[in-house]
Design an enzyme around this catalytic site. Sequence first.
Site, PDB file in Angstrom:
ATOM      1  N   ASP A 194      14.805  13.285 -31.954  1.00 19.17           N
ATOM      2  CA  ASP A 194      13.984  12.536 -32.907  1.00 19.17           C
ATOM      3  C   ASP A 194      14.402  12.784 -34.352  1.00 19.17           C
ATOM      4  OD1 ASP A 194      12.194  10.851 -33.965  1.00 19.17           O
ATOM      5  OD2 ASP A 194      10.394  11.889 -33.292  1.00 19.17           O
ATOM      6  N   ASP A 209      10.782  16.977 -39.039  1.00 16.78           N
ATOM      7  CA  ASP A 209       9.626  16.794 -38.153  1.00 16.78           C
ATOM      8  C   ASP A 209       9.820  17.630 -36.886  1.00 16.78           C
ATOM      9  OD1 ASP A 209       7.165  15.885 -37.341  1.00 16.78           O
ATOM     10  OD2 ASP A 209       7.886  13.938 -36.634  1.00 16.78           O
ATOM     11  N   LYS A 241       8.933  20.000 -34.075  1.00 19.36           N
ATOM     12  CA  LYS A 241       7.693  20.353 -33.361  1.00 19.36           C
ATOM     13  C   LYS A 241       8.012  20.303 -31.875  1.00 19.36           C
ATOM     14  CE  LYS A 241       6.233  15.544 -33.739  1.00 19.36           C
ATOM     15  NZ  LYS A 241       5.180  14.591 -34.045  1.00 19.36           N
ATOM     16  N   THR A 295       4.468  16.141 -39.405  1.00 20.05           N
ATOM     17  CA  THR A 295       3.263  16.143 -38.591  1.00 20.05           C
ATOM     18  C   THR A 295       2.363  17.246 -39.143  1.00 20.05           C
ATOM     19  OG1 THR A 295       4.586  15.432 -36.717  1.00 20.05           O
ATOM     20  CG2 THR A 295       2.443  16.413 -36.203  1.00 20.05           C
ATOM     21  N   ASN A 311       9.418  17.324 -30.094  1.00 21.35           N
ATOM     22  CA  ASN A 311      10.794  16.915 -30.380  1.00 21.35           C
ATOM     23  C   ASN A 311      11.827  17.907 -29.859  1.00 21.35           C
ATOM     24  OD1 ASN A 311       9.962  14.572 -31.572  1.00 21.35           O
ATOM     25  ND2 ASN A 311       9.795  15.470 -33.616  1.00 21.35           N
TER      26      ASN A 311
HETATM   27  P1  ATP Z   1       7.835   7.967 -32.192  1.00 23.59           P
HETATM   28  O1  ATP Z   1       8.943   7.004 -32.415  1.00 23.59           O
HETATM   29  O2  ATP Z   1       6.513   7.314 -32.070  1.00 23.59           O
HETATM   30  O3  ATP Z   1       7.861   9.170 -33.081  1.00 23.59           O
HETATM   31  P2  ATP Z   1       9.256   9.296 -30.146  1.00 23.59           P
HETATM   32  O4  ATP Z   1      10.129   9.816 -31.197  1.00 23.59           O
HETATM   33  O5  ATP Z   1       8.748  10.235 -29.118  1.00 23.59           O
HETATM   34  O6  ATP Z   1       8.023   8.535 -30.737  1.00 23.59           O
HETATM   35  P3  ATP Z   1      11.377   8.057 -28.682  1.00 23.59           P
HETATM   36  O7  ATP Z   1      12.458   8.795 -29.361  1.00 23.59           O
HETATM   37  O8  ATP Z   1      11.577   6.612 -28.435  1.00 23.59           O
HETATM   38  O9  ATP Z   1      10.012   8.096 -29.474  1.00 23.59           O
HETATM   39  O10 ATP Z   1      11.059   8.754 -27.321  1.00 23.59           O
HETATM   40  C1  ATP Z   1      10.048   8.315 -26.456  1.00 23.59           C
HETATM   41  C2  ATP Z   1       9.868   9.325 -25.339  1.00 23.59           C
HETATM   42  O11 ATP Z   1      10.999   9.278 -24.469  1.00 23.59           O
HETATM   43  C3  ATP Z   1       9.803  10.756 -25.831  1.00 23.59           C
HETATM   44  O12 ATP Z   1       8.472  11.122 -25.970  1.00 23.59           O
HETATM   45  C4  ATP Z   1      10.512  11.567 -24.769  1.00 23.59           C
HETATM   46  O13 ATP Z   1       9.571  12.106 -23.877  1.00 23.59           O
HETATM   47  C5  ATP Z   1      11.381  10.572 -24.042  1.00 23.59           C
HETATM   48  N1  ATP Z   1      12.783  10.788 -24.415  1.00 23.59           N
HETATM   49  C6  ATP Z   1      13.339  10.531 -25.609  1.00 23.59           C
HETATM   50  N2  ATP Z   1      14.628  10.862 -25.623  1.00 23.59           N
HETATM   51  C7  ATP Z   1      14.920  11.352 -24.407  1.00 23.59           C
HETATM   52  C8  ATP Z   1      16.105  11.904 -23.792  1.00 23.59           C
HETATM   53  N3  ATP Z   1      17.248  11.986 -24.466  1.00 23.59           N
HETATM   54  N4  ATP Z   1      16.014  12.343 -22.522  1.00 23.59           N
HETATM   55  C9  ATP Z   1      14.840  12.288 -21.862  1.00 23.59           C
HETATM   56  N5  ATP Z   1      13.701  11.785 -22.365  1.00 23.59           N
HETATM   57  C10 ATP Z   1      13.726  11.323 -23.625  1.00 23.59           C
END
Ligand code: ATP
Length: 314
Positions: A177, A159, A161, A197, A164
Amino acid sequence: AQAQQQSKERSKSRKRSREASRARSANGRGAQEFSFRDTLGEGSYSTVMRAQYIRTGQEYAIKILDKNHLIRKDKMLVALAEKNVLVKLGAAHPGIIHLHWTFQDEWSLFFVLDLAPNGEMQSRISRLGSLSLSSSRYYAAQIVDALEYMHGKDVIHRDLKPENLLLDAQFRIKITDFGTGKILDNGAERANTFVGTAQYVAPELLESNETSKSSDLWALGCIIYQMISGRFAFQGLSEYLTWQKIKSLDYTFPDGFDEDAKDLVQRLFVRDPTQRLGAGGPDSAHSYAALRAHPFFASVAWETLWIDPAPPLE
Ligand code: ATP
């Protein structure tokens, strides 16, 4: 009555200490050792918070997953898959988010991750419209470098993109992700089940429900196209129409699209996954070495890619 009371107290205290020890991981870390700051983002099953490890002052991003929610939505295996992939990838590559520790308490799983304080590549592209050619080249090279490492470990992302691709404090890429990531078993080349996606999905997934390392290279083509042009390479009015475009390789380059970048994207947007640049073995004409040697990357200093400053994002 007093004896009964004492026994009740003892059992309560045993329960409390069981819970406290459950909140710690094997190496003793637990939520109480972090000072939680602002929320960095929310996912479908998680909240990500900035947190400081009190003992060292180091900041991390902690992904907090609600256990009940994971169970209700049948996503516990997805969370565990993400953890397993991150553990397998380890800390060896600067372009991949590193999972430092995990622990849990009664309600949540906690993943302590590298902090990427400069947000998602997607927001940069949206804000700027598109990226300069030198930024696009720099980020494309970092993605290639991280993908070669990941694929060398038999992990496919599935995934990839701009949402991520996070940016660290130095504006370098950190791929994140891995919830849809897949470890290929015993040298298998392909994996089944639909993930991804719409705009970044490779044709083989739509046609035979198969993904491989090469599907990540298709997504790389989509990302390079998007960084340079500010548009999706494949976009229809619905998901279905987007997929039709992908299947028939129905895309065009906007005027002025850099010629070397065009050639590279064309070598990634190849229907046969084995013929994509980067997808072949070390001795093939489509090896990662051939991908790195593509003219688009001619000015890239691969040895110092993770040390040199990032070009200004403009
Ligand atoms: P979904 O689970 O719906 O696919 P996601 O993968 O974006 O969403 P998370 O991995 O929980 O979900 O991340 C949520 C948000 O937090 C992300 O959109 C990103 O902007 C921020 N985020 C995630 N990991 C980090 C990190 N290591 N450092 C900074 N910000 C982060």
